[in-house]
Design an enzyme around this catalytic site. Sequence first.
Site, mmCIF file in Angstrom:
data_model
loop_
_atom_site.group_PDB
_atom_site.id
_atom_site.type_symbol
_atom_site.label_atom_id
_atom_site.label_comp_id
_atom_site.label_asym_id
_atom_site.label_seq_id
_atom_site.Cartn_x
_atom_site.Cartn_y
_atom_site.Cartn_z
ATOM 1 N N ILE A 48 0.834 -1.166 0.203
ATOM 2 C CA ILE A 48 0.042 0.054 0.055
ATOM 3 C C ILE A 48 0.759 1.178 -0.037
ATOM 4 O O ILE A 48 0.602 2.088 -0.642
ATOM 5 C CB ILE A 48 -1.023 -0.090 1.200
ATOM 6 N N TYR A 202 -1.207 -7.700 16.848
ATOM 7 C CA TYR A 202 -1.425 -6.627 15.781
ATOM 8 C C TYR A 202 -2.791 -5.961 15.864
ATOM 9 O O TYR A 202 -2.756 -4.542 15.537
ATOM 10 C CB TYR A 202 -1.509 -7.499 14.509
ATOM 11 N N LYS A 206 -3.076 -1.702 16.144
ATOM 12 C CA LYS A 206 -3.920 -1.091 15.269
ATOM 13 C C LYS A 206 -4.775 -0.167 16.129
ATOM 14 O O LYS A 206 -5.190 0.887 15.637
ATOM 15 C CB LYS A 206 -4.550 -1.871 14.189
HETATM 16 N N1 LIG Z 1 -2.991 -5.566 3.718
HETATM 17 C C1 LIG Z 1 -4.079 -5.356 4.195
HETATM 18 O O1 LIG Z 1 -5.295 -6.031 4.084
HETATM 19 C C2 LIG Z 1 -4.091 -4.472 5.371
HETATM 20 C C3 LIG Z 1 -5.422 -4.316 6.203
HETATM 21 C C4 LIG Z 1 -5.498 -3.249 7.021
HETATM 22 C C5 LIG Z 1 -4.455 -2.653 7.503
HETATM 23 N N2 LIG Z 1 -3.068 -2.836 6.573
HETATM 24 C C6 LIG Z 1 -2.071 -1.990 6.947
HETATM 25 O O2 LIG Z 1 -1.464 -1.318 5.808
HETATM 26 C C7 LIG Z 1 -0.010 -0.755 6.124
HETATM 27 C C8 LIG Z 1 0.721 -0.989 4.919
HETATM 28 O O3 LIG Z 1 0.729 -2.658 4.972
HETATM 29 P P1 LIG Z 1 0.750 -3.656 3.616
HETATM 30 O O4 LIG Z 1 -0.627 -4.398 3.543
HETATM 31 O O5 LIG Z 1 1.216 -2.650 2.484
HETATM 32 O O6 LIG Z 1 2.030 -4.674 3.860
HETATM 33 P P2 LIG Z 1 3.236 -4.535 3.334
HETATM 34 O O7 LIG Z 1 3.388 -4.980 2.031
HETATM 35 O O8 LIG Z 1 4.074 -5.772 4.301
HETATM 36 O O9 LIG Z 1 4.118 -3.676 3.622
HETATM 37 C C9 LIG Z 1 4.685 -3.314 4.924
HETATM 38 C C10 LIG Z 1 5.689 -2.029 4.918
HETATM 39 O O10 LIG Z 1 6.024 -1.874 6.450
HETATM 40 C C11 LIG Z 1 7.534 -1.742 6.290
HETATM 41 N N3 LIG Z 1 7.971 -2.040 7.615
HETATM 42 C C12 LIG Z 1 7.928 -3.296 8.465
HETATM 43 N N4 LIG Z 1 8.573 -3.213 9.502
HETATM 44 C C13 LIG Z 1 9.391 -2.076 9.461
HETATM 45 C C14 LIG Z 1 10.181 -1.467 10.162
HETATM 46 N N5 LIG Z 1 10.750 -2.186 11.293
HETATM 47 N N6 LIG Z 1 10.556 -0.274 9.891
HETATM 48 C C15 LIG Z 1 10.350 0.349 8.699
HETATM 49 N N7 LIG Z 1 9.530 -0.125 7.788
HETATM 50 C C16 LIG Z 1 8.887 -1.454 8.100
HETATM 51 C C17 LIG Z 1 7.711 -2.990 5.537
HETATM 52 O O11 LIG Z 1 9.268 -2.881 4.915
HETATM 53 P P3 LIG Z 1 9.817 -4.126 4.351
HETATM 54 O O12 LIG Z 1 9.466 -4.334 2.930
HETATM 55 O O13 LIG Z 1 11.435 -3.912 4.708
HETATM 56 O O14 LIG Z 1 9.395 -5.361 5.368
HETATM 57 C C18 LIG Z 1 6.955 -2.617 4.179
HETATM 58 O O15 LIG Z 1 7.332 -1.550 3.422
HETATM 59 C C19 LIG Z 1 0.308 -1.559 7.554
HETATM 60 O O16 LIG Z 1 0.245 -0.513 8.637
HETATM 61 C C20 LIG Z 1 -0.757 -2.493 7.765
HETATM 62 O O17 LIG Z 1 -1.150 -2.815 9.193
HETATM 63 C C21 LIG Z 1 -2.856 -3.602 5.692
#
Ligand SMILES: NC(=O)c1ccc[n+]([C@@H]2O[C@H](COP(=O)([O-])OP(=O)(O)OC[C@H]3O[C@@H](n4cnc5c(N)ncnc54)[C@H](OP(=O)(O)O)[C@@H]3O)[C@@H](O)[C@H]2O)c1
Length: 316
Positions: A48, A202, A206
């Site tokens: 995202i 988690y 949130k």
């Molecule tokens: N996907 C869903 O359905 C969903 C639903 C509700 C909320 N969300 C929220 O959306 C947000 C984005 O998630 P996403 O779904 O796009 O997942 P994602 O593709 O796994 O992206 C997560 C990002 O966070 C980074 N990250 C993790 N640990 C970190 C750290 N210690 N320091 C700096 N960066 C870090 C990751 O970096 P690396 O690439 O280095 O690991 C990655 O860039 C999150 O806050 C998640 O909780 C997602």
Amino acid sequence: MSEFLFFVASVVFIYVAFYYGLVTGAKCRSSVVLKGKTAIVTGGNCGIGKSTALDLAKRGARVILACRDKRRAEAAVYDIRTESGNNQVVFMQLDLASLESVCRFAETFLKTEPRLDILINNAGVLGSGRTKDGFGMAFGVNHLGHFLLTKLLLERLQQCGSSRVVTVAARLHCFGSIDFPLIDSEKDLVTGQSMCHTFKAYCNSKLCNVLFTRELSNRLEGTNVTCYCLHPGVIHTSLCRNFGLPHLLTPIAKLFLLDPNMGSQTTLYCALCEGIEPFSGRYFANCSVQQPSVKGQDDALAQKLWEVSERLISTS
Ligand SMILES: NC(=O)c1ccc[n+]([C@@H]2O[C@H](COP(=O)([O-])OP(=O)(O)OC[C@H]3O[C@@H](n4cnc5c(N)ncnc54)[C@H](OP(=O)(O)O)[C@@H]3O)[C@@H](O)[C@H]2O)c1
Ligand SMILES: *[C@@H]1O[C@H](CO)[C@@H](O)[C@H](O)[C@H]1NC(C)=O
Ligand SMILES: *[C@@H]1O[C@H](CO)[C@@H](O)[C@H](O)[C@H]1NC(C)=O
């Protein structure tokens, strides 16, 4: 046997997806141009965050990808520059699992960047383990790291007029709760390392995102900075990579879940849409204001979390 599992998994997926907000088809229709503005996107290298950064870059913003892994981040910088035609996209190292790294990031940023218009607290983990400072991973990265980051950048946001802080929470905050004595004794939101605990941690983190945004908006009163949190939808990303779900689910996930571009729409809405300032502190989904859980509306809880977080970052 595996066909049966596939069937059960599909049904569960469809249920979860529909119940918890797959149907979030609304798009951010803002035509705002961001020439001369600067945005930070944490975790902007994939999922995202990357889609969000790309959209901001297409609007002409200077976009800082605040990421922990240089190689992955630079690959994303290359992709985003190429696709947007905007070369004002840069990587700056930030590991949210280390408060020292957060401080170093802020120091570098404040030294080298004269403005900050949009801060997007997007990075998140669903995983076990501990941060460098000994906090539970989800608590430390999703909440505390962003808490400190925002605090350190607040002055710069305030200097730039109508700036915004957007924090990506999740509908799953509804299952969240916060146990302050546990935070004191365990530096975590749960005890235990099972899959169940990891999932609960988690959800709890949130809820912290929702409460953080609520209290931040109170503290920002009288300034021109506003803040929002949101549920992005149920999106196919790498979020669950460390959670140990069977690979069997990947094709189903691809089929039923939304892509990261759709997943960035509500973040973009909160960052760009004109006229939502009266809704500072609120929770959004599907590009509109929504009611968070009862706990997510608890001002006393929000204030307590703020005070406890302040203590934790100062003693670590
Ligand atoms: N996907 C869903 O359905 C969903 C639903 C509700 C909320 N969300 C929220 O959306 C947000 C984005 O998630 P996403 O779904 O796009 O997942 P994602 O593709 O796994 O992206 C997560 C990002 O966070 C980074 N990250 C993790 N640990 C970190 C750290 N210690 N320091 C700096 N960066 C870090 C990751 O970096 P690396 O690439 O280095 O690991 C990655 O860039 C999150 O806050 C998640 O909780 C997602
Ligand atoms: C999302 O928003 C769109 C457009 O505003 C609307 O048509 C749709 O019904 C909404 N979906 C949900 C689940 O609220
Ligand atoms: C907020 O913005 C308005 C309009 O641009 C300006 O007049 C006011 O001084 C600003 N307030 C602060 C606290 O910066």
